[in-house]
Write an enzyme that holds these catalytic residues in place. Structure first.
Site, PDB file in Angstrom:
ATOM      1  N   TYR A 175       0.830  -1.207   0.000  1.00  0.00           N
ATOM      2  CA  TYR A 175       0.000   0.000   0.000  1.00  0.00           C
ATOM      3  C   TYR A 175       0.866   1.259   0.000  1.00  0.00           C
ATOM      4  O   TYR A 175       0.607   2.214  -0.746  1.00  0.00           O
ATOM      5  CB  TYR A 175      -0.904  -0.043   1.233  1.00  0.00           C
ATOM      6  CG  TYR A 175      -1.800   1.148   1.442  1.00  0.00           C
ATOM      7  CD1 TYR A 175      -2.930   1.351   0.647  1.00  0.00           C
ATOM      8  CD2 TYR A 175      -1.544   2.062   2.456  1.00  0.00           C
ATOM      9  CE1 TYR A 175      -3.768   2.443   0.851  1.00  0.00           C
ATOM     10  CE2 TYR A 175      -2.374   3.155   2.672  1.00  0.00           C
ATOM     11  CZ  TYR A 175      -3.484   3.334   1.865  1.00  0.00           C
ATOM     12  OH  TYR A 175      -4.306   4.410   2.069  1.00  0.00           O
ATOM     13  N   LYS A 179       0.916   4.110  -2.918  1.00  0.00           N
ATOM     14  CA  LYS A 179       0.556   5.498  -2.621  1.00  0.00           C
ATOM     15  C   LYS A 179       1.721   6.451  -2.885  1.00  0.00           C
ATOM     16  O   LYS A 179       1.501   7.613  -3.268  1.00  0.00           O
ATOM     17  CB  LYS A 179       0.085   5.611  -1.174  1.00  0.00           C
ATOM     18  CG  LYS A 179      -1.268   4.941  -0.914  1.00  0.00           C
ATOM     19  CD  LYS A 179      -2.360   5.492  -1.796  1.00  0.00           C
ATOM     20  CE  LYS A 179      -3.745   5.051  -1.383  1.00  0.00           C
ATOM     21  NZ  LYS A 179      -4.792   5.546  -2.308  1.00  0.00           N
TER      22      LYS A 179
END
Length: 307
Positions: A175, A179
């Site tokens: 993640y 991002k």
């Protein structure tokens, strides 16, 4: 839809992952300010499984219409070329234009790096990072065609990064990487698309959603006794609405943190202390120089969850 200023009146906005959480809040807020909204949601679980195409997206559309707004649902997978193209086509086919794209869709597959499966890495990057890219690509192709036809748009893209992408987050390597990639993609897109009348920014929100209320349960709990709910996703949406509007003219290539009543302009990598020998270093010299530079530099902010 009373009590609003019509900041996005007559604009058409696409919002991904808009069936719940932040995306839902953004879609409702955009509609309240006069935007016609294409509400995209695949209807998957927190881990990206179990798609139910018409469910949450249609529910948000129903809410918008009940309040007097205009919206249409889209249940396609935006991490596929066909799904991304279909979403942009839905906006153009339904409303005849596209003014704003809010990339928000994503899910979690949290693991420590030594336990992180390759599929969990690939799937998270596919939805977060590839999903952003594909929609940017298809939306930008439309806006470029408009600009070349002499109809330069006042187009806006709002991408969704995270504090995990800016600082890192223990147990969220996939993640965090996705991002962080979105930040880089935002900067490139802002530079490339400016000539076509497109502004591209990103937000790094902190709010209570399905992805955060379990991972950060202690800080995401709603307060009692009518106190200000700092973690309500609706707190983030006003900034998104403004960035999606023509009123944000001249703002592009920026990353904003948004949480509760706080908005922060994030300042990324900039040159810090520097040493230049004017010739090649030896390893020992390079190490000594690095130590001196680090002593003069600002210490890094801690990674989320680090001990």
């Amino acid at each position: 839809m009373n009590g609003t200023t019509g900041l996005c009146s007559d604009r058409v906005a696409v919002v991904t992952g808009a069936g719940r959480g932040l995306g839902r809040a953004h879609a409702l807020a955009l509609a309240a300010e006069g935007a016609k909204v294409v509400v995209n949601d695949l209807g998957v679980g927190l881990d990206g499984s179990g798609a139910a195409a018409a469910g949450p997206a249609q529910q948000v559309v129903d809410e918008i219409r009940a309040a007097g707004g205009e919206a249409v649902a889209h249940g396609g997978d935006i991490a596929t070329a066909a799904g991304a193209a279909s979403l942009i086509s839905t906006a153009l086919g339904t409303y005849g234009r596209l003014d704003a794209l809010v990339n928000n869709a994503g899910f979690l597959r949290d693991r420590m790096l030594v336990n992180l499966d390759e599929d969990d890495w690939d799937d998270v990057l596919r939805v977060h990072l590839k999903g952003h890219f594909l929609l940017l690509k298809h939306a930008a192709a439309h806006w470029r065609a408009e600009a070349k036809a002499g109809r330069t748009p006042e187009a806006r893209v709002i991408n969704t990064s995270s504090g995990a992408g800016l600082l890192g987050s223990v147990g969220q390597g996939n993640y965090s990487a996705a991002k962080a990639g979105i930040v880089g993609l935002t900067l490139v897109a802002a530079a490339e698309l400016a000539r076509y009348g497109v502004q591209v920014n990103a937000i790094a929100p902190a709010a209570r959603t399905r992805m955060t209320e379990e991972t950060f349960a202690g800080t995401m709990a709603a307060p009692g006794d009518g106190a200000f709910d700092a973690m309500a996703p609706e707190n983030v949406s006003p900034l998104v609405v403004w960035l999606a509007s023509a009123a944000s003219d001249g703002v592009s290539g920026r990353i904003f943190e948004a949480e509760g009543g706080r908005i922060t302009v994030m300042e990324g990598w900039r040159p810090g202390p520097t040493a230049d020998k004017g010739a090649r270093w030896t390893p020992a010299e390079a190490g000594e120089a690095a130590r001196k530079l680090l002593a003069a530099a600002e210490p890094p902010q801690p990674v989320y969850g680090a001990r």
